[in-house]
Structures are given as C-alpha cells and as structure tokens.
Write a protein that holds these residues in place. Structure first.
Motif, mmCIF file in Angstrom:
data_model
loop_
_atom_site.group_PDB
_atom_site.id
_atom_site.type_symbol
_atom_site.label_atom_id
_atom_site.label_comp_id
_atom_site.label_asym_id
_atom_site.label_seq_id
_atom_site.Cartn_x
_atom_site.Cartn_y
_atom_site.Cartn_z
ATOM 1 N N GLN A 56 0.924 -1.238 -0.005
ATOM 2 C CA GLN A 56 -0.130 -0.029 0.095
ATOM 3 C C GLN A 56 0.870 1.398 0.010
ATOM 4 O O GLN A 56 0.529 2.260 -0.735
ATOM 5 C CB GLN A 56 -0.867 -0.022 1.370
ATOM 6 C CG GLN A 56 -1.894 1.435 1.078
ATOM 7 C CD GLN A 56 -2.947 1.205 2.383
ATOM 8 O OE1 GLN A 56 -3.854 0.084 2.113
ATOM 9 N NE2 GLN A 56 -3.146 2.149 3.134
ATOM 10 N N ASP A 57 1.953 1.274 0.997
ATOM 11 C CA ASP A 57 2.802 2.721 0.912
ATOM 12 C C ASP A 57 3.445 2.803 -0.280
ATOM 13 O O ASP A 57 3.459 3.925 -0.864
ATOM 14 C CB ASP A 57 3.691 2.385 2.115
ATOM 15 C CG ASP A 57 3.087 2.866 3.319
ATOM 16 O OD1 ASP A 57 1.744 3.180 3.255
ATOM 17 O OD2 ASP A 57 3.570 2.578 4.602
ATOM 18 N N ILE A 58 4.114 1.808 -1.337
ATOM 19 C CA ILE A 58 4.655 2.238 -2.217
ATOM 20 C C ILE A 58 3.764 2.295 -3.510
ATOM 21 O O ILE A 58 4.241 3.229 -4.357
ATOM 22 C CB ILE A 58 5.953 0.688 -2.732
ATOM 23 C CG1 ILE A 58 6.695 1.373 -3.627
ATOM 24 C CG2 ILE A 58 5.044 -0.191 -3.023
ATOM 25 C CD1 ILE A 58 8.142 0.433 -3.703
ATOM 26 N N ARG A 124 10.952 15.871 -0.620
ATOM 27 C CA ARG A 124 12.126 15.745 -1.741
ATOM 28 C C ARG A 124 12.680 14.384 -1.407
ATOM 29 O O ARG A 124 13.209 13.711 -2.346
ATOM 30 C CB ARG A 124 13.101 16.823 -1.309
ATOM 31 C CG ARG A 124 12.544 18.058 -2.249
ATOM 32 C CD ARG A 124 13.852 19.105 -2.244
ATOM 33 N NE ARG A 124 13.740 19.808 -0.987
ATOM 34 C CZ ARG A 124 14.798 19.584 0.044
ATOM 35 N NH1 ARG A 124 15.763 18.737 -0.262
ATOM 36 N NH2 ARG A 124 14.594 20.585 0.928
ATOM 37 N N LYS A 125 12.918 13.714 -0.328
ATOM 38 C CA LYS A 125 13.695 12.498 0.048
ATOM 39 C C LYS A 125 12.911 11.436 -0.597
ATOM 40 O O LYS A 125 13.322 10.518 -1.254
ATOM 41 C CB LYS A 125 13.760 12.343 1.444
ATOM 42 C CG LYS A 125 14.718 13.241 2.039
ATOM 43 C CD LYS A 125 14.874 12.958 3.661
ATOM 44 C CE LYS A 125 16.027 13.751 4.298
ATOM 45 N NZ LYS A 125 15.866 13.624 5.849
ATOM 46 N N LEU A 126 11.592 11.656 -0.702
ATOM 47 C CA LEU A 126 10.572 10.418 -1.111
ATOM 48 C C LEU A 126 10.674 10.482 -2.479
ATOM 49 O O LEU A 126 10.889 9.396 -3.198
ATOM 50 C CB LEU A 126 9.301 10.674 -0.646
ATOM 51 C CG LEU A 126 8.220 9.884 -1.391
ATOM 52 C CD1 LEU A 126 8.694 8.301 -1.088
ATOM 53 C CD2 LEU A 126 6.682 9.967 -0.735
ATOM 54 N N LEU A 189 9.657 6.646 4.399
ATOM 55 C CA LEU A 189 9.612 7.962 3.748
ATOM 56 C C LEU A 189 8.335 8.372 3.460
ATOM 57 O O LEU A 189 7.766 9.614 3.870
ATOM 58 C CB LEU A 189 10.217 7.913 2.299
ATOM 59 C CG LEU A 189 11.798 7.747 2.437
ATOM 60 C CD1 LEU A 189 12.428 7.490 1.126
ATOM 61 C CD2 LEU A 189 12.286 8.882 3.408
ATOM 62 N N VAL A 190 7.240 7.475 3.097
ATOM 63 C CA VAL A 190 5.780 7.741 2.879
ATOM 64 C C VAL A 190 5.044 8.428 4.232
ATOM 65 O O VAL A 190 4.597 9.170 4.284
ATOM 66 C CB VAL A 190 5.097 6.624 2.518
ATOM 67 C CG1 VAL A 190 3.538 6.929 2.505
ATOM 68 C CG2 VAL A 190 5.328 6.380 1.033
#
Length: 346
Positions: A56-58, A124-126, A189-190
């Motif tokens: 789900q997160d990716i 930005r990191k994500l 990251l999410v």
C-alpha cells in the motif's frame, strides 16, 4: 481448555475485524498522470493493494508522486514569484517592494514556517528515492527497461513508449520488484510525508489554517494597501526606495509592513501555481480567483457556480479540492490531501 481455545480464537477474530475497520482498503478512483495507460495503471494499483496490503505505501508513493513533485516548486516562494509573475505588474511590484524594504532597512525577516520546511525536505527525499529506484530497475536483467518505463509512467512520464498491452502485462511485476528493492525504505519515507510532519489533531488545527479566513484576510490586506492611513500599510503601495523614505525613515512599523509583504507574496505565488496542478489546474485556479473576487461581496456558491458555468454541487466539490490544493502549497504539512484527491468518491 477447549472453551478457552474457542474464546481466544474469538478474541483474535474481533481484534482482526477492528483492525480492518480502522485501516480501510485503499481504492484509487483517479490518477495524477496523463499517460494513455493511466487507467490501466490505476486498476493495477487497486489489484496490488487488495492482494498484498504490504504494497500500500509504495503504491501510494508512486500514485501521489506527480502531485508531490509539482508542490515542491513552491518550496522557494521567492523563486515561484519570479517565475510565475514576471508579467503581473501587481505581483512584480510586491517583489520590488520587498527588495526595496530590505535595501532601506537591512532587515530581512522570513515567515516562520518550520513545519513547511520539514515537510518539503521529507517530500524531496521520497521523490528522489522513487526516481533513483526507477533507474536502478532499468538495469534489471531481461525486462528491466520495460519495468522502468512503466514505473516512469506511474511517476508522470507522458512520453514513455510502452503500449497499453505491455503496461497491463507488466505493471504488477514492475511494482513488486520495486517493493523488493526499496519497499521498507519507502514505507518510512511515505510515513514522513503523509503523517510524520503533523503529529496530532491539535497541532494540525494550529498549522492548517482555515483557507476561507486566509483569503478573506488577503482581500482585506490588498484593500488596505491602497486605502489605509497607516504608514506601515502605505509602504506596500510604494514602488521605490524614495517613496518609502518619504513616508518614513525611522518608523519601526516597516517591520510589520515587510512581514505583510511576505504574507501576500506567499499567497500570490501559491494561487498562481495552482494553474499548473497536474489535474484540473486551470479550473481550480479560476475557482479560487472567483472566490477571492466574490468573497467580499458575500456572493453565494450558487451565484459563483453560475459564473464559472458549473452546477452548484460540482462547484462545491471542486472548490473544496481547489482550496485544498492551495493549502498544500501554502502550509506544506498535509500530504494526505493528495491521497484524498485520488480516493474520494465525491
């Protein structure tokens, strides 16, 4: 003992049901990408999340990437103003006023938006990790190039030369490979982008300003720059150092004026940026401008809807979305807004 066993199983079932109620399955109803295969990708997203909740997160990260990337243009609001307002005399005057104030006073206060800064750093990191991941997968033996192109479409690439058939065939495998390579890292990251910046409802209430009130104040400030006897407000109407110095050389109120310039500039830049939102940007911009123009006159939504050629219901829904887009640029602390855009049934 048998009775205890049955009881324990029942308790586990109850807990499982409660957890499923608290975390509803994510279902994507629309897309931020404009590629011809975007509908197919949206279907694969839903199949992936339904078959494996760990994805789900990716999946969410890829789905909201185009909106996050768009919003990052607002991180440096000075640069935003320079880009989007070069032909806007009033907005350009605000930039000139701020520079002149800085030259005259040597004082350069900045809006204290620490959460905004942290949010954009996390965003930005994500987005960087997703971009880097796609290039990593491009080197995967065999179908790597196909996988990378499909993932590129998910990130908003409208030029990727991949047929709908190939997209439909390989989207699931491409996303599963992406999760195998960086899924756990992207999960973290999410979390930072969607829930990590604002920690509580109380904190959100302090940061996530009521956008209607903000626009009302924006109108009042613009009016006062032309009509107020207050010298600090009149500084906003100046176009040069000389004009400012005629008003005051020693009045401490210039600091208040400078902060007001920052405030107006931030809102102006954000409103102009809405035009380029990945989906319906011009329409959202027109709605916001209509709201700003009509709000002082207390015009109803029905009249505003008629003015922009929409039904009252459609105007109400799109107005809410338009103001949500504007708020993400201004305050930069609610990445969940973009998820709601993709999943709301309204």
């Amino acid at each position: 003992m048998a009775g205890c066993a049955v009881s324990n199983v029942g308790l586990k079932d109850v807990i499982k049901n409660i957890m499923e109620m608290d975390v509803p399955e994510l279902v994507f109803l629309r897309s931020f990408t404009q590629h011809p295969s975007s509908v197919l990708i949206m279907r694969r997203y839903n199949e992936l999340v339904a078959s494996n909740p760990d994805l789900q997160d990716i999946v969410t990260a890829f789905a909201v990437y185009p909106a996050l990337k768009w919003a990052q243009k607002a991180e440096d609001i000075d640069a935003v103003m320079a880009r989007v307002c070069s032909g806007d005399a009033n907005a350009q005057r605000l930039i000139n006023v701020q520079k002149a104030l800085s030259d005259v006073t040597g004082y350069e206060p900045k809006l204290m938006l620490n959460n905004r800064k942290r949010y954009f750093e996390a965003s930005r990191k994500l987005t960087w990790r997703l971009e880097h991941l796609v290039e990593q997968i491009r080197d995967f033996p065999g179908e790597g190039e196909i996988y990378a192109n499909i993932l590129g479409i998910m990130l908003g690439d409208t030029t990727a030369d991949v047929s709908k058939y190939m997209t439909n065939q390989y989207a699931k495998a491409a996303m599963e490979l992406a999760y195998d390579c960086a899924g756990k890292e992207i999960d973290g990251l999410v979390d930072d982008v969607l829930t990590g910046i604002v920690q509580s409802d109380d904190e959100m209430s302090l940061i996530y300003h009521n956008i209607d009130i903000l626009l009302r104040e924006y109108n009042r400030i613009l009016w006062h720059t032309q009509n107020s006897d207050d010298r600090a407000m009149r500084l906003l109407a100046c176009e040069s150092e000389e004009e400012m110095l005629k008003i005051t050389e020693h009045d401490e109120k210039y600091r208040q004026a400078y902060l007001i310039v920052e405030y107006i500039k931030l809102i102006n830049g954000a409103i102009e940026m809405v035009k380029t939102f990945p989906v319906n940007g011009q329409e959202y911009y027109d709605i916001i401008r209509t709201v700003i123009e009509l709000k002082p006159k207390r015009i109803s939504d029905e009249a505003a809807a008629e003015r922009v050629g929409m039904s009252t219901y459609s105007f109400s829904v799109k107005k809410r979305r338009a103001l949500s887009v504007l708020s993400t640029i201004l305050w930069g602390c609610d990445g969940d807004t973009f998820v709601r855009f993709l999943t709301d049934k309204a």
